[in-house]
Write a protein that holds these residues in place. Structure first.
Motif, PDB file in Angstrom:
ATOM      1  N   THR A 185       0.839  -1.190   0.000  1.00 13.19           N
ATOM      2  CA  THR A 185       0.000   0.000   0.000  1.00 13.19           C
ATOM      3  C   THR A 185       0.878   1.246   0.000  1.00 13.19           C
ATOM      4  O   THR A 185       1.746   1.385   0.870  1.00 13.19           O
ATOM      5  CB  THR A 185      -0.912   0.027   1.239  1.00 13.19           C
ATOM      6  OG1 THR A 185      -1.705  -1.162   1.251  1.00 13.19           O
ATOM      7  CG2 THR A 185      -1.812   1.251   1.228  1.00 13.19           C
ATOM      8  N   PRO A 186       0.688   2.145  -0.973  1.00 15.06           N
ATOM      9  CA  PRO A 186       1.532   3.345  -1.004  1.00 15.06           C
ATOM     10  C   PRO A 186       1.256   4.238   0.205  1.00 15.06           C
ATOM     11  O   PRO A 186       0.147   4.286   0.727  1.00 15.06           O
ATOM     12  CB  PRO A 186       1.109   4.039  -2.302  1.00 15.06           C
ATOM     13  CG  PRO A 186      -0.266   3.521  -2.587  1.00 15.06           C
ATOM     14  CD  PRO A 186      -0.292   2.108  -2.068  1.00 15.06           C
ATOM     15  N   THR A 187       2.283   4.934   0.643  1.00 18.59           N
ATOM     16  CA  THR A 187       2.139   5.859   1.767  1.00 18.59           C
ATOM     17  C   THR A 187       1.325   7.070   1.325  1.00 18.59           C
ATOM     18  O   THR A 187       1.625   7.680   0.299  1.00 18.59           O
ATOM     19  CB  THR A 187       3.522   6.321   2.259  1.00 18.59           C
ATOM     20  OG1 THR A 187       4.285   5.171   2.628  1.00 18.59           O
ATOM     21  CG2 THR A 187       3.383   7.263   3.444  1.00 18.59           C
ATOM     22  N   PRO A 188       0.264   7.433   2.062  1.00 14.70           N
ATOM     23  CA  PRO A 188      -0.548   8.598   1.666  1.00 14.70           C
ATOM     24  C   PRO A 188       0.275   9.882   1.645  1.00 14.70           C
ATOM     25  O   PRO A 188       1.237  10.032   2.403  1.00 14.70           O
ATOM     26  CB  PRO A 188      -1.634   8.659   2.745  1.00 14.70           C
ATOM     27  CG  PRO A 188      -1.676   7.298   3.341  1.00 14.70           C
ATOM     28  CD  PRO A 188      -0.272   6.776   3.257  1.00 14.70           C
ATOM     29  N   PHE A 189      -0.108  10.802   0.769  1.00 14.90           N
ATOM     30  CA  PHE A 189       0.563  12.100   0.683  1.00 14.90           C
ATOM     31  C   PHE A 189       0.250  12.892   1.955  1.00 14.90           C
ATOM     32  O   PHE A 189      -0.911  13.121   2.294  1.00 14.90           O
ATOM     33  CB  PHE A 189       0.073  12.862  -0.543  1.00 14.90           C
ATOM     34  CG  PHE A 189       0.746  14.187  -0.744  1.00 14.90           C
ATOM     35  CD1 PHE A 189       1.996  14.260  -1.337  1.00 14.90           C
ATOM     36  CD2 PHE A 189       0.137  15.362  -0.333  1.00 14.90           C
ATOM     37  CE1 PHE A 189       2.622  15.493  -1.529  1.00 14.90           C
ATOM     38  CE2 PHE A 189       0.755  16.593  -0.513  1.00 14.90           C
ATOM     39  CZ  PHE A 189       2.011  16.654  -1.112  1.00 14.90           C
ATOM     40  N   GLY A 237      -7.033  11.698   1.765  1.00 14.43           N
ATOM     41  CA  GLY A 237      -6.016  10.810   1.229  1.00 14.43           C
ATOM     42  C   GLY A 237      -5.632   9.685   2.149  1.00 14.43           C
ATOM     43  O   GLY A 237      -4.926   8.752   1.744  1.00 14.43           O
ATOM     44  N   PHE A 238      -6.109   9.744   3.403  1.00 15.33           N
ATOM     45  CA  PHE A 238      -5.733   8.736   4.386  1.00 15.33           C
ATOM     46  C   PHE A 238      -6.823   7.686   4.602  1.00 15.33           C
ATOM     47  O   PHE A 238      -6.755   6.881   5.518  1.00 15.33           O
ATOM     48  CB  PHE A 238      -5.369   9.403   5.713  1.00 15.33           C
ATOM     49  CG  PHE A 238      -3.963   9.952   5.725  1.00 15.33           C
ATOM     50  CD1 PHE A 238      -2.971   9.344   6.482  1.00 15.33           C
ATOM     51  CD2 PHE A 238      -3.621  11.054   4.975  1.00 15.33           C
ATOM     52  CE1 PHE A 238      -1.672   9.831   6.488  1.00 15.33           C
ATOM     53  CE2 PHE A 238      -2.330  11.557   4.962  1.00 15.33           C
ATOM     54  CZ  PHE A 238      -1.351  10.943   5.726  1.00 15.33           C
TER      55      PHE A 238
END
Length: 227
Positions: free
Chosen positions: A63-67, A116-117
C-alpha cells in the motif's frame, strides 16, 4: 488516526463564533423564508456476488504511503466553491474554531483526519460573513453526484462525489457521529474515504439592529472519494 476531542463537539453545536456574523440573504440571493430541505442518501444497494471457484491468492500489493503535505484548495463548481484551505482546530475555551478569513477560506480541522488517508476529513466554512457570501453560501444546493475536488499542495488531487445532504436543528445535530463518519446511524464502510462539509443554514433570527443574527440550523454534506 487522531483521538477525537468530543468535548469540543458540544461547544461547536452551540455555534457562537460561526453564527455571530450571520445575516439574512436578500430574496435575489436565496429564499428569505425558512427552507425545508429533505436529506438524501443515495449510497448504492449492494447485490449478491455469485460464488466463484477457488483461485490462487495473489501476493499482496504494498500500500503506497498517503501524501502527507498541506491541503491547498477545495473546488466544487456546481456549489460555487473554489477556495483556499485554512487549518483550524480548538480554541482555548475548547470550542471548535471557524475560519478566520470568513469570505475567502474553507477550514479543515487538522485535529481530525486528512484527505487521502482513507477515513473522514471534516471541513467547515461560513455561509456568509460580515454581509458577504461565504465559501459555503450554496452548500444547501448540493445534490447527488456533485463533485468536490481537494487539491493538495504540490501533490495529488482527490475527487469526491456527494451522496448525502441533511439539514439539522442546531440542538439535535449528531456532531459526534458526523465527525466519526457515521450518517443516519450507518458507519463509513471500511476502505471508503469521505469528506464532511458543515455550515449554517435554514432558519435565521436577527439579533442586532444592523441585521446580524444567528442561524438555527446546520447544513451537512458528505461525499465519498471516487478518484
Amino acid at each position: 488516526m487522531r483521538i477525537l476531542p468530543y468535548a469540543a463537539v458540544f461547544t461547536f453545536v452551540a455555534g457562537i463564533s460561526l453564527l455571530a456574523v450571520g445575516w439574512a440573504y436578500s430574496p435575489a440571493e436565496a429564499p428569505s423564508a425558512p427552507v425545508t430541505v429533505v436529506g438524501f442518501d443515495v449510497r448504492p444497494t449492494l447485490t449478491p456476488t455469485p460464488t466463484a471457484s477457488p483461485t490462487a491468492v495473489p501476493s499482496p500489493t504494498p500500500t503506497p504511503t498517503p501524501f502527507d503535505g498541506k491541503i491547498a484548495r477545495m473546488v466544487a463548481p456546481s456549489l460555487g466553491i473554489d477556495h483556499a484551505i485554512e487549518e483550524i482546530g480548538l480554541l482555548p475555551n475548547n470550542q471548535l474554531d471557524t475560519p478566520h478569513d470568513g469570505v475567502n477560506k474553507v477550514g479543515w480541522y487538522y485535529i481530525y483526519d486528512k484527505p487521502g488517508f482513507g477515513r473522514n476529513a471534516v471541513f467547515s466554512a461560513h455561509v456568509n460573513y460580515n454581509f458577504k457570501p461565504g465559501p459555503f453560501a450554496n452548500l444547501y444546493k448540493a445534490k447527488p453526484g456533485d463533485r468536490i475536488t481537494i487539491q493538495m499542495e504540490n501533490g495529488p488531487a482527490y475527487v469526491y462525489e456527494v451522496f448525502f445532504f441533511q439539514r439539522y436543528d442546531v440542538n439535535t445535530i449528531p456532531m459526534g457521529d458526523l465527525i466519526a463518519g457515521v450518517v443516519n446511524g450507518t458507519p463509513r464502510p471500511e476502505g471508503e474515504e469521505w469528506i464532511t462539509l458543515i455550515t449554517c443554514g435554514g432558519r435565521f433570527v436577527a439579533t442586532q439592529p444592523n441585521g446580524l443574527g444567528e442561524y438555527l440550523d446546520r447544513d451537512v454534506v458528505v461525499a465519498r472519494r471516487i478518484q
